[in-house]
Design a protein around this motif. Sequence first.
Motif, PDB file in Angstrom:
ATOM      1  N   ALA B 197      44.671 128.425  40.888  1.00  0.00           N
ATOM      2  CA  ALA B 197      43.796 129.180  41.787  1.00  0.00           C
ATOM      3  C   ALA B 197      42.358 129.111  41.269  1.00  0.00           C
ATOM      4  O   ALA B 197      41.396 128.936  42.007  1.00  0.00           O
ATOM      5  CB  ALA B 197      44.260 130.627  41.887  1.00  0.00           C
ATOM      6  N   HIS B 198      42.250 129.227  39.967  1.00  0.00           N
ATOM      7  CA  HIS B 198      40.932 129.208  39.327  1.00  0.00           C
ATOM      8  C   HIS B 198      40.252 127.854  39.525  1.00  0.00           C
ATOM      9  O   HIS B 198      39.060 127.793  39.859  1.00  0.00           O
ATOM     10  CB  HIS B 198      41.097 129.509  37.836  1.00  0.00           C
ATOM     11  CG  HIS B 198      39.805 129.608  37.114  1.00  0.00           C
ATOM     12  ND1 HIS B 198      38.811 130.484  37.495  1.00  0.00           N
ATOM     13  CD2 HIS B 198      39.335 128.945  36.026  1.00  0.00           C
ATOM     14  CE1 HIS B 198      37.790 130.350  36.683  1.00  0.00           C
ATOM     15  NE2 HIS B 198      38.076 129.419  35.771  1.00  0.00           N
ATOM     16  N   ALA B 199      40.995 126.760  39.341  1.00  0.00           N
ATOM     17  CA  ALA B 199      40.414 125.427  39.471  1.00  0.00           C
ATOM     18  C   ALA B 199      39.860 125.218  40.876  1.00  0.00           C
ATOM     19  O   ALA B 199      38.699 124.818  41.056  1.00  0.00           O
ATOM     20  CB  ALA B 199      41.475 124.369  39.162  1.00  0.00           C
ATOM     21  N   LEU B 200      40.678 125.549  41.870  1.00  0.00           N
ATOM     22  CA  LEU B 200      40.254 125.338  43.257  1.00  0.00           C
ATOM     23  C   LEU B 200      39.104 126.283  43.637  1.00  0.00           C
ATOM     24  O   LEU B 200      38.146 125.889  44.312  1.00  0.00           O
ATOM     25  CB  LEU B 200      41.469 125.557  44.172  1.00  0.00           C
ATOM     26  CG  LEU B 200      41.431 124.920  45.556  1.00  0.00           C
ATOM     27  CD1 LEU B 200      41.047 123.453  45.479  1.00  0.00           C
ATOM     28  CD2 LEU B 200      42.800 125.068  46.227  1.00  0.00           C
ATOM     29  N   SER B 201      39.194 127.508  43.159  1.00  0.00           N
ATOM     30  CA  SER B 201      38.127 128.481  43.436  1.00  0.00           C
ATOM     31  C   SER B 201      36.812 128.020  42.840  1.00  0.00           C
ATOM     32  O   SER B 201      35.743 128.159  43.456  1.00  0.00           O
ATOM     33  CB  SER B 201      38.487 129.859  42.867  1.00  0.00           C
ATOM     34  OG  SER B 201      39.644 130.346  43.495  1.00  0.00           O
ATOM     35  N   ALA B 202      36.887 127.476  41.612  1.00  0.00           N
ATOM     36  CA  ALA B 202      35.667 127.020  40.946  1.00  0.00           C
ATOM     37  C   ALA B 202      35.020 125.892  41.742  1.00  0.00           C
ATOM     38  O   ALA B 202      33.794 125.845  41.912  1.00  0.00           O
ATOM     39  CB  ALA B 202      35.981 126.550  39.522  1.00  0.00           C
ATOM     40  N   VAL B 203      35.848 124.973  42.263  1.00  0.00           N
ATOM     41  CA  VAL B 203      35.322 123.883  43.083  1.00  0.00           C
ATOM     42  C   VAL B 203      34.577 124.448  44.300  1.00  0.00           C
ATOM     43  O   VAL B 203      33.451 124.059  44.626  1.00  0.00           O
ATOM     44  CB  VAL B 203      36.466 122.940  43.536  1.00  0.00           C
ATOM     45  CG1 VAL B 203      35.970 121.954  44.591  1.00  0.00           C
ATOM     46  CG2 VAL B 203      37.030 122.190  42.348  1.00  0.00           C
ATOM     47  N   MET B 204      35.227 125.399  44.977  1.00  0.00           N
ATOM     48  CA  MET B 204      34.607 126.020  46.162  1.00  0.00           C
ATOM     49  C   MET B 204      33.306 126.728  45.805  1.00  0.00           C
ATOM     50  O   MET B 204      32.309 126.646  46.517  1.00  0.00           O
ATOM     51  CB  MET B 204      35.564 127.055  46.778  1.00  0.00           C
ATOM     52  CG  MET B 204      36.902 126.511  47.228  1.00  0.00           C
ATOM     53  SD  MET B 204      36.885 125.879  48.912  1.00  0.00           S
ATOM     54  CE  MET B 204      36.760 127.372  49.879  1.00  0.00           C
ATOM     55  N   LEU B 205      33.335 127.451  44.684  1.00  0.00           N
ATOM     56  CA  LEU B 205      32.165 128.226  44.262  1.00  0.00           C
ATOM     57  C   LEU B 205      30.982 127.303  43.986  1.00  0.00           C
ATOM     58  O   LEU B 205      29.877 127.516  44.493  1.00  0.00           O
ATOM     59  CB  LEU B 205      32.515 129.048  43.012  1.00  0.00           C
ATOM     60  CG  LEU B 205      31.384 129.903  42.452  1.00  0.00           C
ATOM     61  CD1 LEU B 205      31.058 131.050  43.400  1.00  0.00           C
ATOM     62  CD2 LEU B 205      31.739 130.459  41.077  1.00  0.00           C
ATOM     63  N   VAL B 206      31.247 126.279  43.185  1.00  0.00           N
ATOM     64  CA  VAL B 206      30.165 125.363  42.819  1.00  0.00           C
ATOM     65  C   VAL B 206      29.615 124.652  44.061  1.00  0.00           C
ATOM     66  O   VAL B 206      28.412 124.560  44.271  1.00  0.00           O
ATOM     67  CB  VAL B 206      30.650 124.336  41.760  1.00  0.00           C
ATOM     68  CG1 VAL B 206      29.608 123.243  41.552  1.00  0.00           C
ATOM     69  CG2 VAL B 206      30.949 125.053  40.451  1.00  0.00           C
ATOM     70  N   PHE B 207      30.534 124.190  44.912  1.00  0.00           N
ATOM     71  CA  PHE B 207      30.122 123.492  46.128  1.00  0.00           C
ATOM     72  C   PHE B 207      29.228 124.388  46.995  1.00  0.00           C
ATOM     73  O   PHE B 207      28.135 123.989  47.412  1.00  0.00           O
ATOM     74  CB  PHE B 207      31.365 123.053  46.913  1.00  0.00           C
ATOM     75  CG  PHE B 207      31.043 122.378  48.212  1.00  0.00           C
ATOM     76  CD1 PHE B 207      30.617 121.055  48.234  1.00  0.00           C
ATOM     77  CD2 PHE B 207      31.157 123.061  49.422  1.00  0.00           C
ATOM     78  CE1 PHE B 207      30.312 120.425  49.426  1.00  0.00           C
ATOM     79  CE2 PHE B 207      30.836 122.438  50.622  1.00  0.00           C
ATOM     80  CZ  PHE B 207      30.425 121.121  50.627  1.00  0.00           C
TER      81      PHE B 207
END
Lengths: 358, 226
Positions: B197-207
């Motif tokens: 969840a963290h990995a995917l969330s981080a991608v979304m956040l940075v994007f």
Amino acid sequence: MELRFHHQRQSFTLDIEATLPDHGAVGVYGASGAGKSTMLAMMAGFIQPDSGRFNLGADCLFDSAHGINVPVHLRRIGMVFQDSRIFPHLTVQDNLHYGFKLLATKDRRFSLQQIVDLLEIGHLLAQKPHQLSGGEKQRVALGRALLASPRLLLLDEPLASLDVRLKRQILPFLRRIKDETQTPMVYVSHALDEILYLTSQIVMLDGGKVLAAGAFNQVIHDERVLALAQSLGLENVLHAKIAAHYPSQGYTVVMVDTQAVSIPPVDAAIGSEVSISVAASNLALSTHRAEGISIQNQLAGTVTSIQQVGSKVLVSVDVGAELIAEITAKALDDLKITQGCKVFCLFKTQGVYAFLST
Amino acid sequence: MHLSPADIQAIFLTLKLASVVTVILLLLATPLAWWLARTSSKSKGVISAVVALPLVLPPTVLGFYFLLAMGPNGVIGGLMQQLGWQALPFTFAGLVVASVFYSLPFMVQPLQNAFEALDKNLLDAAANLGASVMHRFVTIAVPLSRAGFLTAIILTFVHTIGEFGVVLMIGGNIPGVTRVASVQIYDHVEALEYMQAHALSAVMLVFSFVVLLFIYTLRPAHKNIN
């Protein structure tokens, strides 16, 4: 061309009926709010009159009775506005090409090069509008309108936002356009000297109505026209030829018919043509040549008419061309002049304003 | 921290949805925004309110009504069934339709603002030079509104990427069809897979941050070119 526009908006009523020549230039003159710009907007098709008709040559562009209203973009009527309306995102060249590219090749009357040479804007082609001065913008706007090969060119106070120096630079271009492109023009202005520099054909508007139309030196004798012209600052515009320069003494001599006139120095060759303007209020009259006076210009002439307008008197004098002098009723009594009297028209060198005719 | 093939699939599905929705909205919202910016019609108020609804409504409300309307017993769903078309709920097409409504204000409002700020005098000048309505729009209005277009496109795209409630209501959770990144994150959390969840969330956040940074820092410079 024939126009009849009737339009009612709140307290303002426009009721214009006029037949204008299909060739050459016509000046539309009147105070602000007289309906000059509205009339042009109706000719261009921006405003639809409540009723009326507008024929240009054989074509009917608007006829409320028959439901005809040709849209703006199909009218082929060029317009130059007070604010140049140059497209800010396009270079000068792309601005000039805008209407040109929309024309079928057979309808293109000018080439880019011709217009660029006519208006002397070759050095500006690669520039963006924000790099241009006010005078340059107006020249580009003129070029852009001409390149669209309009059947009629409307000019809505194109010089009003420019200072005096720039006006003197642009006016000769307008005259060139009139003389060299054979494009009929309607020139709207509240400055009579600009109009008379371009043409003697004028339409006088007042309160949304045509007060008079025709050659200036004929309509000006209508008392209402005279009163209006006088209230807006009556100018005499004379055509003259440069006769001599006296740079060290700070003046140039020009010939109006056979009489010499001193004007402020102008940069033009001897023999070239200029138009000079003198405000009627800057002219003084004398029954004999004045001695011991600093005023350089004393033109001899014959009084052709005397008209009272309010507290002022307008005296027309034939000095080889017609000059109108504005004097007080008391001055008229003191001078005891009547029609046919010989008089001298006095005005200062510095009171003359010269336009070169390029 | 790495992304599983299912995560990658969810990301690509999300980008596909956002791209399709942005293109459709660009075509639909441009004339609508133009009309809203120019009209003096009385219906302008009603239309504006409808366009702005998704800004204030909970996405679940929107999703719920879509589900009702597009389901086999709904007005639209029933009609589609009679025509022999596939019902929209739980399909990618269904997601697209719902997202178009959901992201409508994000496309319409920046465009409307840009069109309202256009100098009408320039359009008049173009008409006077012989340009038809369409030619004026393409050669004058669009280039002079490009900052508005850029904002509208980016906001629509990012907003569609962040969509969750409507998707869940109308699209369900079908891998590769309707399971977008936000739903995938929800699933990871439900399954207590916090690292994923963290990995995917981080991608979304940075994007999202990079995109917004782009809008807020590059846009003024872009405007100066005009």
